[in-house]
Design a protein around this motif. Structure first.
Motif, PDB file in Angstrom:
ATOM      1  N   ARG A  50       0.829  -1.206   0.000  1.00  0.00           N
ATOM      2  CA  ARG A  50       0.000   0.000   0.000  1.00  0.00           C
ATOM      3  C   ARG A  50       0.867   1.260   0.000  1.00  0.00           C
ATOM      4  NH1 ARG A  50      -2.727   3.067  -1.707  1.00  0.00           N
ATOM      5  NH2 ARG A  50      -4.658   3.966  -0.953  1.00  0.00           N
ATOM      6  N   ARG A  51       2.054   1.160   0.540  1.00  0.00           N
ATOM      7  CA  ARG A  51       2.939   2.319   0.591  1.00  0.00           C
ATOM      8  C   ARG A  51       3.318   2.813  -0.806  1.00  0.00           C
ATOM      9  NH1 ARG A  51       7.171   0.183   5.176  1.00  0.00           N
ATOM     10  NH2 ARG A  51       6.098   0.952   7.024  1.00  0.00           N
ATOM     11  N   GLN A  52       3.255   1.933  -1.784  1.00  0.00           N
ATOM     12  CA  GLN A  52       3.638   2.296  -3.143  1.00  0.00           C
ATOM     13  C   GLN A  52       2.450   2.304  -4.105  1.00  0.00           C
ATOM     14  OE1 GLN A  52       6.646   3.338  -3.574  1.00  0.00           O
ATOM     15  NE2 GLN A  52       7.323   2.737  -1.533  1.00  0.00           N
ATOM     16  N   ASP A  53       1.270   2.059  -3.593  1.00  0.00           N
ATOM     17  CA  ASP A  53       0.086   1.927  -4.439  1.00  0.00           C
ATOM     18  C   ASP A  53      -0.802   3.158  -4.249  1.00  0.00           C
ATOM     19  OD1 ASP A  53      -2.104   1.198  -5.881  1.00  0.00           O
ATOM     20  OD2 ASP A  53      -2.700  -0.461  -4.583  1.00  0.00           O
ATOM     21  N   TYR A  54      -0.964   3.950  -5.312  1.00  0.00           N
ATOM     22  CA  TYR A  54      -1.743   5.173  -5.209  1.00  0.00           C
ATOM     23  C   TYR A  54      -3.168   4.994  -5.736  1.00  0.00           C
ATOM     24  CZ  TYR A  54       3.019   6.898  -4.808  1.00  0.00           C
ATOM     25  OH  TYR A  54       4.323   7.077  -4.435  1.00  0.00           O
ATOM     26  N   ILE A  98       2.594  20.819 -16.975  1.00  0.00           N
ATOM     27  CA  ILE A  98       1.572  20.981 -15.945  1.00  0.00           C
ATOM     28  C   ILE A  98       0.946  19.629 -15.609  1.00  0.00           C
ATOM     29  CG2 ILE A  98      -0.623  22.072 -15.345  1.00  0.00           C
ATOM     30  CD1 ILE A  98       0.099  24.367 -17.184  1.00  0.00           C
ATOM     31  N   ALA A  99       0.709  18.820 -16.628  1.00  0.00           N
ATOM     32  CA  ALA A  99       0.130  17.488 -16.400  1.00  0.00           C
ATOM     33  C   ALA A  99       1.048  16.646 -15.522  1.00  0.00           C
ATOM     34  CB  ALA A  99      -0.131  16.795 -17.732  1.00  0.00           C
ATOM     35  N   VAL A 100       2.349  16.763 -15.742  1.00  0.00           N
ATOM     36  CA  VAL A 100       3.315  16.025 -14.918  1.00  0.00           C
ATOM     37  C   VAL A 100       3.237  16.497 -13.471  1.00  0.00           C
ATOM     38  CG1 VAL A 100       5.767  15.624 -14.503  1.00  0.00           C
ATOM     39  CG2 VAL A 100       4.874  15.525 -16.830  1.00  0.00           C
ATOM     40  N   VAL A 101       3.143  17.807 -13.275  1.00  0.00           N
ATOM     41  CA  VAL A 101       3.022  18.364 -11.925  1.00  0.00           C
ATOM     42  C   VAL A 101       1.750  17.854 -11.250  1.00  0.00           C
ATOM     43  CG1 VAL A 101       2.620  20.488 -10.617  1.00  0.00           C
ATOM     44  CG2 VAL A 101       4.398  20.428 -12.374  1.00  0.00           C
ATOM     45  N   VAL A 102       0.651  17.850 -11.980  1.00  0.00           N
ATOM     46  CA  VAL A 102      -0.621  17.392 -11.411  1.00  0.00           C
ATOM     47  C   VAL A 102      -0.539  15.938 -10.977  1.00  0.00           C
ATOM     48  CG1 VAL A 102      -3.032  16.852 -11.955  1.00  0.00           C
ATOM     49  CG2 VAL A 102      -2.065  19.060 -12.621  1.00  0.00           C
ATOM     50  N   HIS A 103      -0.035  15.079 -11.860  1.00  0.00           N
ATOM     51  CA  HIS A 103       0.009  13.650 -11.527  1.00  0.00           C
ATOM     52  C   HIS A 103       1.024  13.360 -10.427  1.00  0.00           C
ATOM     53  CE1 HIS A 103      -2.779  12.118 -14.542  1.00  0.00           C
ATOM     54  NE2 HIS A 103      -2.270  12.997 -15.389  1.00  0.00           N
ATOM     55  N   LEU A 127       2.031  12.345  -4.569  1.00  0.00           N
ATOM     56  CA  LEU A 127       2.748  12.744  -3.359  1.00  0.00           C
ATOM     57  C   LEU A 127       1.779  13.123  -2.250  1.00  0.00           C
ATOM     58  CD1 LEU A 127       5.371  13.330  -1.895  1.00  0.00           C
ATOM     59  CD2 LEU A 127       5.433  15.573  -3.007  1.00  0.00           C
ATOM     60  N   ALA A 128       0.724  13.862  -2.583  1.00  0.00           N
ATOM     61  CA  ALA A 128      -0.253  14.262  -1.572  1.00  0.00           C
ATOM     62  C   ALA A 128      -0.988  13.051  -1.005  1.00  0.00           C
ATOM     63  CB  ALA A 128      -1.248  15.256  -2.170  1.00  0.00           C
ATOM     64  N   ARG A 129      -1.350  12.112  -1.861  1.00  0.00           N
ATOM     65  CA  ARG A 129      -2.049  10.921  -1.375  1.00  0.00           C
ATOM     66  C   ARG A 129      -1.124  10.048  -0.545  1.00  0.00           C
ATOM     67  NH1 ARG A 129      -5.748   9.242  -6.695  1.00  0.00           N
ATOM     68  NH2 ARG A 129      -7.067  11.133  -6.632  1.00  0.00           N
ATOM     69  N   TRP A 144      -1.755   9.102   3.357  1.00  0.00           N
ATOM     70  CA  TRP A 144      -1.795   7.720   3.857  1.00  0.00           C
ATOM     71  C   TRP A 144      -0.836   7.541   5.019  1.00  0.00           C
ATOM     72  CZ3 TRP A 144       1.158   3.517   4.816  1.00  0.00           C
ATOM     73  CH2 TRP A 144       0.484   2.308   5.024  1.00  0.00           C
ATOM     74  N   PHE A 145       0.399   7.987   4.857  1.00  0.00           N
ATOM     75  CA  PHE A 145       1.367   7.844   5.936  1.00  0.00           C
ATOM     76  C   PHE A 145       0.954   8.637   7.169  1.00  0.00           C
ATOM     77  CE2 PHE A 145       4.252   5.854   2.974  1.00  0.00           C
ATOM     78  CZ  PHE A 145       5.030   5.042   3.783  1.00  0.00           C
TER      79      PHE A 145
END
Length: 355
Positions: free
Chosen positions: A7-11, A253-258, A263-265, A269-270
Motif C-alpha cells: 500500500r505504501r507504493q500503491d496510489y 503541468i500534467a506532470v506536476v498534477v500527476h 505525493l499528496a495521497r 496515507w502515511f
C-alpha cells in the motif's frame, strides 16, 4: 510481509474512495460554478454553499465516530479537498476540518457546541502558521470562524470574539483576518506541554496535505481550461495546441498534477497510518505543490493570451488562488526547513547494530 508494504507504493483508490470523490465532484460542479465563486469574492465565503456542503456530511466525516463523526481517514479527506480546489469553492472546509479533528484529539469537543461543530453550524478555524509570533496573526478563515484554535507558546488555546474580526483583502480571496489572541472575548486553554504541541503539529501537517490536494484539483481544472482553449484556437490553420511552445508547457503541468497528486495521497496515507515512518511527507507535498502551482497556473493563463489575463477569464480566477492559497499558512520555506531538519536528524541518528 508488512501488511502495508504494497500500500505504501500503491496510489490507486478503492471503489468506495472513487465513489466518494465522484460524489463531491458532482456536488461542486452543480453547486459551485464560476459565477458563484465570483459572487463570493468580496467576503471569501458563500454561506449557502457552506450549508449545502455541510448537509452532505463533509464536516462530520472528518471527525472520529467517538466525537459524533463518520471516522473518515485523511486520504478520503484529501479526495474531497481536491474537488473543492477544482471548483475553487469559497468555503473554509479545510480549516474547519483540521481544527475540529485537533479538538477531538485533545478531548475538547464534548459540550454543548460539539454537535454544531460536527454539523458545521459552528465554524472553527486553525492558525496554520508553523512559526507564530506574539501579537496579531493572519488566519485564513478568521473572518468567518466562530472559534479559532491556535498555538501560543507551548499552550493550545481556543479563542472566541464578541464580533468576528474584519476581513482583509488578499490575493487568494479567502475570508482572511488579523486575529489578536490578546483581544479575544473568550480565551480558554485546551492543553499544554510537548504532547499538546505535537498534536498541533499533526493538525498543521493535515492542513498542509489537504491544501496540497486542493491545489492539485485547482491545477487540474486550470489545465483543462487551457487545453480546451489550445485545441479550439487556431493559428496558421492548425490548433495552437499542436505547437511545441504550447503543448510542452501544458504537458509539464500534467506532470506536476500527476506527481503532486501521488505525493499528496502518499503523504495522507502515511500521516493517517504511520505518521512516524516518514514525517517529512506532509511538508514535502506542501512545498512541492505550492512551489509549482503558481508557475503552472501562470502558464495556463498565458496560453490564452490577452483573454487569460482579463478579469472575466476563469483562468485568472484560478491563478490568483494558486498564488494566494500557497501563502495562506505563511512562507512555505518554513516547511522546507522542517524537511531539512527531519532528514538531518535521520542521517545523524545512530544505527542499531545487530546483536
Amino acid at each position: 510481509m508488512d501488511r502495508y508494504e504494497l500500500r505504501r507504493q500503491d496510489y490507486s483508490l478503492s471503489e468506495d474512495q472513487t465513489e466518494l470523490q465522484a460524489v463531491y465532484a458532482k456536488f461542486f460542479k452543480a453547486r459551485c460554478p464560476i459565477d458563484t465563486v465570483r459572487a463570493a469574492e468580496a467576503t471569501g465565503f458563500d454561506k449557502s454553499l457552506w450549508e449545502q456542503l455541510c448537509a452532505t456530511g463533509a464536516t462530520a466525516m472528518a471527525l472520529p465516530e467517538s466525537a459524533g463523526g463518520d471516522g473518515a481517514g485523511l486520504v478520503e479527506l484529501a479526495l474531497v479537498a481536491e474537488e473543492l480546489g477544482r471548483a475553487i469553492a469559497p468555503v473554509p472546509w479545510i480549516e474547519h476540518s483540521t481544527a475540529a479533528r485537533l479538538l477531538a484529539r485533545l478531548d475538547a469537543l464534548p459540550g454543548e457546541n460539539s454537535g454544531d461543530i460536527a454539523a458545521g453550524r459552528r465554524i472553527v478555524a486553525l492558525d496554520p502558521n508553523p512559526a507564530p509570533r506574539p501579537g496579531p496573526r493572519l488566519i485564513p478563515a478568521g473572518a468567518v470562524a466562530d472559534e479559532i484554535v491556535l498555538r501560543d507558546g507551548d499552550e493550545i488555546v481556543r479563542l472566541a470574539f464578541e464580533s468576528r474580526p474584519t476581513r482583509v483583502e488578499n490575493i487568494g480571496r479567502l475570508p482572511m483576518a488579523w486575529v489578536d489572541p490578546a483581544g479575544a472575548g473568550v480565551r480558554s486553554a485546551l492543553a499544554s506541554g510537548p504532547d499538546a504541541v505535537a498534536e498541533y503539529g499533526r493538525a498543521l501537517d493535515e492542513w498542509r496535505v489537504l491544501t496540497a490536494a486542493a491545489l492539485i484539483g485547482l491545477l487540474d481544472e486550470t489545465l483543462r481550461i487551457a487545453a480546451e482553449f489550445a485545441t479550439t484556437r487556431h493559428t496558421l490553420g492548425v490548433p495552437i495546441g499542436s505547437l511545441q511552445g504550447i503543448s510542452h508547457p501544458l504537458a509539464d503541468i500534467a506532470v506536476v498534477v500527476h506527481g503532486g497528486r501521488n505525493l499528496a495521497r502518499r503523504a495522507a496515507w502515511f500521516q493517517e497510518y504511520e505518521p512516524q515512518a516518514q514525517p517529512e511527507l506532509p511538508a514535502a507535498a506542501f512545498v512541492f505543490v505550492t512551489g509549482e502551482a503558481p508557475k503552472a497556473a501562470t502558464m495556463a493563463v498565458q496560453t490564452q493570451g490577452g483573454l487569460g489575463v482579463s478579469a472575466e477569464s476563469a483562468a485568472s480566477a484560478y491563478l490568483v488562488r494558486a498564488r494566494g492559497w500557497s501563502l495562506a499558512g505563511g512562507d512555505p520555506a518554513v516547511a522546507a526547513r522542517e524537511i531539512a531538519e527531519i532528514v538531518a536528524r535521520r542521517s545523524t541518528a545512530p544505527t542499531a547494530v545487530p546483536a
